[in-house]
Scaffold this active site. Sequence first.
Site, PDB file in Angstrom:
ATOM      1  N   GLY A 163       0.713  -1.225  -0.062  1.00 28.44           N
ATOM      2  CA  GLY A 163       0.065  -0.224  -0.139  1.00 28.44           C
ATOM      3  C   GLY A 163       0.845   1.279  -0.220  1.00 28.44           C
ATOM      4  N   PRO A 181       5.057  -4.788  -1.052  1.00 30.75           N
ATOM      5  CA  PRO A 181       4.534  -3.527  -1.918  1.00 30.75           C
ATOM      6  C   PRO A 181       4.459  -4.031  -3.342  1.00 30.75           C
ATOM      7  CG  PRO A 181       7.124  -3.921  -1.360  1.00 30.75           C
ATOM      8  CD  PRO A 181       6.386  -4.984  -0.522  1.00 30.75           C
ATOM      9  N   GLY A 182       3.369  -3.692  -3.910  1.00 29.98           N
ATOM     10  CA  GLY A 182       3.559  -3.719  -5.343  1.00 29.98           C
ATOM     11  C   GLY A 182       3.499  -2.600  -6.235  1.00 29.98           C
ATOM     12  N   ARG A 183       3.012  -1.613  -5.960  1.00 26.19           N
ATOM     13  CA  ARG A 183       2.686  -0.335  -6.872  1.00 26.19           C
ATOM     14  C   ARG A 183       4.255   0.626  -6.413  1.00 26.19           C
ATOM     15  NH1 ARG A 183      -1.965   2.685  -7.424  1.00 26.19           N
ATOM     16  NH2 ARG A 183      -2.809   1.318  -6.083  1.00 26.19           N
ATOM     17  N   ARG A 213      -7.152   2.232 -14.920  1.00 31.60           N
ATOM     18  CA  ARG A 213      -7.246   3.000 -13.597  1.00 31.60           C
ATOM     19  C   ARG A 213      -7.934   4.316 -13.938  1.00 31.60           C
ATOM     20  NH1 ARG A 213      -3.441   4.957 -11.248  1.00 31.60           N
ATOM     21  NH2 ARG A 213      -4.026   4.535  -9.110  1.00 31.60           N
ATOM     22  N   CYS A 221     -16.005   2.121 -26.923  1.00 31.13           N
ATOM     23  CA  CYS A 221     -17.315   2.559 -27.120  1.00 31.13           C
ATOM     24  C   CYS A 221     -17.998   2.901 -25.278  1.00 31.13           C
ATOM     25  CB  CYS A 221     -18.164   1.811 -27.671  1.00 31.13           C
ATOM     26  SG  CYS A 221     -17.865   1.981 -29.383  1.00 31.13           S
TER      27      CYS A 221
HETATM   28  C1  LIG Z   1      -2.767  -5.687  -3.599  1.00 32.29           C
HETATM   29  C2  LIG Z   1      -1.910  -6.165  -2.089  1.00 32.29           C
HETATM   30  C3  LIG Z   1      -0.695  -5.543  -2.098  1.00 32.29           C
HETATM   31  C4  LIG Z   1      -0.223  -4.463  -2.753  1.00 32.29           C
HETATM   32  O1  LIG Z   1      -0.635  -3.393  -2.695  1.00 32.29           O
HETATM   33  P1  LIG Z   1       0.251  -2.158  -3.416  1.00 32.29           P
HETATM   34  O2  LIG Z   1      -0.906  -1.063  -2.980  1.00 32.29           O
HETATM   35  O3  LIG Z   1       0.333  -2.256  -4.902  1.00 32.29           O
HETATM   36  O4  LIG Z   1       1.479  -1.827  -2.549  1.00 32.29           O
HETATM   37  C5  LIG Z   1      -0.384  -6.306  -0.695  1.00 32.29           C
HETATM   38  N1  LIG Z   1      -0.703  -7.027  -0.013  1.00 32.29           N
HETATM   39  C6  LIG Z   1      -1.834  -7.343  -0.323  1.00 32.29           C
HETATM   40  C7  LIG Z   1      -2.399  -8.637   0.648  1.00 32.29           C
HETATM   41  C8  LIG Z   1      -2.561  -7.015  -1.472  1.00 32.29           C
HETATM   42  O5  LIG Z   1      -3.872  -7.484  -1.789  1.00 32.29           O
END
Ligand SMILES: *Cc1c(COP(=O)(O)O)cnc(C)c1O
Length: 418
Positions: free
Chosen positions: A238, A273-275, A311, A342
């Site tokens: 997050g 972390p992802g984003r 997004r 469309c």
């Molecule tokens: C989606 C998710 C993340 C990653 O969230 P980001 O906002 O991209 O860092 C981490 N943990 C869990 C359990 C998730 O579902």
Amino acid sequence: MVFHYREGSLHIEQVPLEKIARRFGTPCYVYSRAAIEHAYDEFELALKGRKSLICYSVKANPNLAVLALMAQRGAGFDIVSGGELRRVLAAGGDPRKVVFSGVGKTEAEIESALRAGILSLNLESEAELERVDRVAQRLRRRAPVAFRVNPDVDPGTHPYISTGLKQNKFGVAYEDAERLYRDAARRKWIRLVGIGCHIGSQITSIAPFVDAAGRLIALTERLANAGIRLRHIDLGGGFGIRYSNEDPATVAEFLDGTLGMLADRSEVLIVDPGRALVGNSGALLARVEYVKRGEARNFLVVDAAMNDLLRPSLYDAWHEVRTVCEAPDAVEDCYDVVGPVCESGDFLAHERRLAAKTGDLLAILSAGAYGMSMSSNYNSRPRAAEVMVSGRTVKLIRRRETVRDLFALESIPRWKED
Ligand SMILES: *Cc1c(COP(=O)(O)O)cnc(C)c1O
């Protein structure tokens, strides 16, 4: 700077984006390897000296090349489906560093996770505990589990991406957690290994993150006092990034307070972390097909659309849009950047001042996370190509889909009466 102008032309690392667009066509996703490495370094540095594991959240960008890069760095992975597990294994990821989240794991998914030998199944309900226990017993393999606890903290983010509130579908209630841990501790085929939470995405301020961590650590302490000792604490992901004028806390700032609270605890700290690892590493390249002037608004109709980058349509998210070639004589105007799909909701940006004409290339920035991974084939649009750049080197990491790919799995039935 990953994206920078040189002689009026926007580059990614050492490569002009125009050159990539000419070679691979548009729409096209392009990622900087250095930017991903740099973002990973930041987490490593912030966690230095702490027993920890960075589990990259696969759903942000699941391309095998991205996963392989993370695996080489020693990352673990946060997955939410059996499909993502297969990707991690195919990319050379270590299953012993995989945590599996999600509210709806099927029996088949639980079975494949146990057979692969993952680090932890993050359970989100009592019913899931029952199911995992049954599958583990059938396979004669003890299941390593953690509960994803809902700390009921408001992350102060978009409602669609906040996940740690009581009304959200995720996690088990904070008040129920202790009972569930006691229940799980009595089961022969369950091995309690950790505790987790994930309160939402694109969090920019430290307070909610530290609040959630505090609640989790307090619970861990209570469990330890009750004789239930856990090996890891997973604080989720997050971590927010800058799309426009946000001023997100740095990774070090996010983690400092938590590391302080954990100073005399021995659990391994996991973050997923992802984003923050990939978001600002990537751009979506799109060509202007038409300039359309209207009474109320002007439009740049481009060859990328909501099916490529959802997004803006889904969250009203803001992405910076740049013209790739800066022409000195070009005239700026205010445009909505829209795609050919469309739907009125098909837009990439609203009311931007841009100097663009038909045939110009645009770069939609901060598209490395939840870009390609949320794309679809809506309107029978083949998905974009993906390219990774390292220095001067350019590699295609996913070829553009063809229309034939789109209907390759379909068939026309032959009915009896025909
Ligand atoms: C989606 C998710 C993340 C990653 O969230 P980001 O906002 O991209 O860092 C981490 N943990 C869990 C359990 C998730 O579902």
